[in-house]
Scaffold this motif. Structure first.
Motif, PDB file in Angstrom:
ATOM      1  N   VAL A  53       0.866  -1.178   0.000  1.00  0.00           N
ATOM      2  CA  VAL A  53       0.000   0.000   0.000  1.00  0.00           C
ATOM      3  C   VAL A  53       0.906   1.232   0.000  1.00  0.00           C
ATOM      4  N   PRO A  54       0.872   2.036  -1.072  1.00  0.00           N
ATOM      5  CA  PRO A  54       1.727   3.232  -1.135  1.00  0.00           C
ATOM      6  C   PRO A  54       1.375   4.237  -0.032  1.00  0.00           C
ATOM      7  N   PRO A  55       2.321   5.095   0.335  1.00  0.00           N
ATOM      8  CA  PRO A  55       2.102   6.040   1.444  1.00  0.00           C
ATOM      9  C   PRO A  55       0.864   6.916   1.270  1.00  0.00           C
ATOM     10  N   GLN A  56       0.603   7.396   0.048  1.00  0.00           N
ATOM     11  CA  GLN A  56      -0.550   8.274  -0.130  1.00  0.00           C
ATOM     12  C   GLN A  56      -1.864   7.541   0.127  1.00  0.00           C
ATOM     13  N   TRP A  57      -1.929   6.274  -0.238  1.00  0.00           N
ATOM     14  CA  TRP A  57      -3.144   5.495   0.027  1.00  0.00           C
ATOM     15  C   TRP A  57      -3.200   5.059   1.485  1.00  0.00           C
ATOM     16  N   HIS A  58      -2.066   4.815   2.098  1.00  0.00           N
ATOM     17  CA  HIS A  58      -2.034   4.486   3.526  1.00  0.00           C
ATOM     18  C   HIS A  58      -2.616   5.648   4.330  1.00  0.00           C
ATOM     19  N   ALA A  59      -2.212   6.861   3.975  1.00  0.00           N
ATOM     20  CA  ALA A  59      -2.732   8.049   4.662  1.00  0.00           C
ATOM     21  C   ALA A  59      -4.245   8.155   4.488  1.00  0.00           C
ATOM     22  N   TRP A  60      -4.734   7.860   3.294  1.00  0.00           N
ATOM     23  CA  TRP A  60      -6.173   7.924   3.040  1.00  0.00           C
ATOM     24  C   TRP A  60      -6.912   6.832   3.824  1.00  0.00           C
ATOM     25  N   LEU A  61      -6.387   5.605   3.804  1.00  0.00           N
ATOM     26  CA  LEU A  61      -7.037   4.502   4.518  1.00  0.00           C
ATOM     27  C   LEU A  61      -7.164   4.779   6.019  1.00  0.00           C
ATOM     28  N   HIS A  62      -6.175   5.475   6.576  1.00  0.00           N
ATOM     29  CA  HIS A  62      -6.144   5.728   8.015  1.00  0.00           C
ATOM     30  C   HIS A  62      -6.677   7.107   8.376  1.00  0.00           C
ATOM     31  N   TYR A  63      -7.431   7.729   7.447  1.00  0.00           N
ATOM     32  CA  TYR A  63      -8.114   8.991   7.691  1.00  0.00           C
ATOM     33  C   TYR A  63      -7.176  10.151   7.999  1.00  0.00           C
ATOM     34  N   THR A  64      -5.937  10.061   7.559  1.00  0.00           N
ATOM     35  CA  THR A  64      -5.012  11.181   7.723  1.00  0.00           C
ATOM     36  C   THR A  64      -5.349  12.276   6.725  1.00  0.00           C
ATOM     37  N   THR A  65      -5.806  11.874   5.533  1.00  0.00           N
ATOM     38  CA  THR A  65      -6.226  12.814   4.504  1.00  0.00           C
ATOM     39  C   THR A  65      -7.610  12.416   3.996  1.00  0.00           C
ATOM     40  N   ASP A  66      -8.330  13.382   3.455  1.00  0.00           N
ATOM     41  CA  ASP A  66      -9.652  13.090   2.896  1.00  0.00           C
ATOM     42  C   ASP A  66      -9.564  12.570   1.472  1.00  0.00           C
ATOM     43  N   THR A  67      -8.502  12.912   0.769  1.00  0.00           N
ATOM     44  CA  THR A  67      -8.277  12.418  -0.592  1.00  0.00           C
ATOM     45  C   THR A  67      -6.846  11.900  -0.662  1.00  0.00           C
ATOM     46  N   PRO A  68      -6.571  10.944  -1.526  1.00  0.00           N
ATOM     47  CA  PRO A  68      -5.200  10.458  -1.663  1.00  0.00           C
ATOM     48  C   PRO A  68      -4.268  11.601  -2.069  1.00  0.00           C
ATOM     49  N   ILE A  69      -3.083  11.594  -1.538  1.00  0.00           N
ATOM     50  CA  ILE A  69      -2.098  12.630  -1.816  1.00  0.00           C
ATOM     51  C   ILE A  69      -1.481  12.362  -3.182  1.00  0.00           C
ATOM     52  N   ASP A  70      -1.423  13.378  -4.021  1.00  0.00           N
ATOM     53  CA  ASP A  70      -0.738  13.227  -5.306  1.00  0.00           C
ATOM     54  C   ASP A  70       0.756  13.372  -5.060  1.00  0.00           C
ATOM     55  N   THR A  71       1.499  12.331  -5.380  1.00  0.00           N
ATOM     56  CA  THR A  71       2.943  12.390  -5.201  1.00  0.00           C
ATOM     57  C   THR A  71       3.623  12.057  -6.517  1.00  0.00           C
ATOM     58  N   GLU A  72       4.692  12.729  -6.768  1.00  0.00           N
ATOM     59  CA  GLU A  72       5.479  12.411  -7.954  1.00  0.00           C
ATOM     60  C   GLU A  72       6.677  11.585  -7.521  1.00  0.00           C
ATOM     61  N   THR A  73       7.104  10.721  -8.387  1.00  0.00           N
ATOM     62  CA  THR A  73       8.246   9.870  -8.071  1.00  0.00           C
ATOM     63  C   THR A  73       9.530  10.676  -8.224  1.00  0.00           C
ATOM     64  N   ARG A  74      10.358  10.592  -7.229  1.00  0.00           N
ATOM     65  CA  ARG A  74      11.651  11.284  -7.249  1.00  0.00           C
ATOM     66  C   ARG A  74      12.700  10.347  -7.846  1.00  0.00           C
ATOM     67  N   PRO A  75      13.734  10.904  -8.479  1.00  0.00           N
ATOM     68  CA  PRO A  75      14.736  10.034  -9.105  1.00  0.00           C
ATOM     69  C   PRO A  75      15.510   9.175  -8.095  1.00  0.00           C
ATOM     70  N   TRP A  76      15.580   9.594  -6.837  1.00  0.00           N
ATOM     71  CA  TRP A  76      16.327   8.846  -5.838  1.00  0.00           C
ATOM     72  C   TRP A  76      15.485   7.773  -5.157  1.00  0.00           C
ATOM     73  N   GLU A  77      14.176   7.710  -5.430  1.00  0.00           N
ATOM     74  CA  GLU A  77      13.325   6.709  -4.804  1.00  0.00           C
ATOM     75  C   GLU A  77      13.523   5.339  -5.434  1.00  0.00           C
ATOM     76  N   LYS A  78      13.553   4.327  -4.584  1.00  0.00           N
ATOM     77  CA  LYS A  78      13.674   2.955  -5.059  1.00  0.00           C
ATOM     78  C   LYS A  78      12.292   2.384  -5.321  1.00  0.00           C
ATOM     79  N   ALA A  79      12.222   1.435  -6.215  1.00  0.00           N
ATOM     80  CA  ALA A  79      10.965   0.737  -6.471  1.00  0.00           C
ATOM     81  C   ALA A  79      10.628  -0.132  -5.262  1.00  0.00           C
TER      82      ALA A  79
END
Length: 116
Positions: A53-79
């Motif tokens: 479960v990606p972080p933006q959806w984790h936040a939504w599932l746990h009511y941290t946000t009302d909508t999923p957070i739009d995040t862009e992939t950074r070049p240093w992020e690992k798959a």
């Protein structure tokens, strides 16, 4: 997958979105009772693995946000890689029986505490 969950999803779920792994996220389309929040859940594609479960959806599932957070992939992020605990790919420290049971010798730099 449990049939009851699918039936409940078809009858009472509203699809909110999907993630890059194909997991589908739902919320209850019924109006919640007073003082309650609208129920949210995920239907996994493939194996049920909460670490997928990606972080933006984790936040939504746990009511941290009302909508999923739009995040862009950074070049240093690992798959994403699954949690290897309990598998042959799990980390095993040196000296563990699963790694041969041989530890390097003590260096003599340990100094035990002694009360004054």
């Amino acid at each position: 997958m449990i049939t009851g969950t699918l039936i409940d999803t078809w009858l009472n779920g509203r699809l909110v979105g999907t993630d890059e792994f194909g997991n589908r996220y739902y919320e209850d389309k019924r109006t919640p009772k007073a003082g309650r929040r609208r129920r949210r859940w995920v239907i996994y594609k493939g194996d049920i693995d909460g670490s997928r479960v990606p972080p933006q959806w984790h936040a939504w599932l746990h009511y941290t946000t009302d909508t999923p957070i739009d995040t862009e992939t950074r070049p240093w992020e690992k798959a994403h890689s699954g949690n290897p605990t309990g598998s042959a790919a799990a980390y095993v420290p040196p000296g563990d029986d699963r790694a041969g049971g041989v530890r390097s010798g003590a260096t003599g730099d340990y100094e035990p505490w002694r009360p004054a």
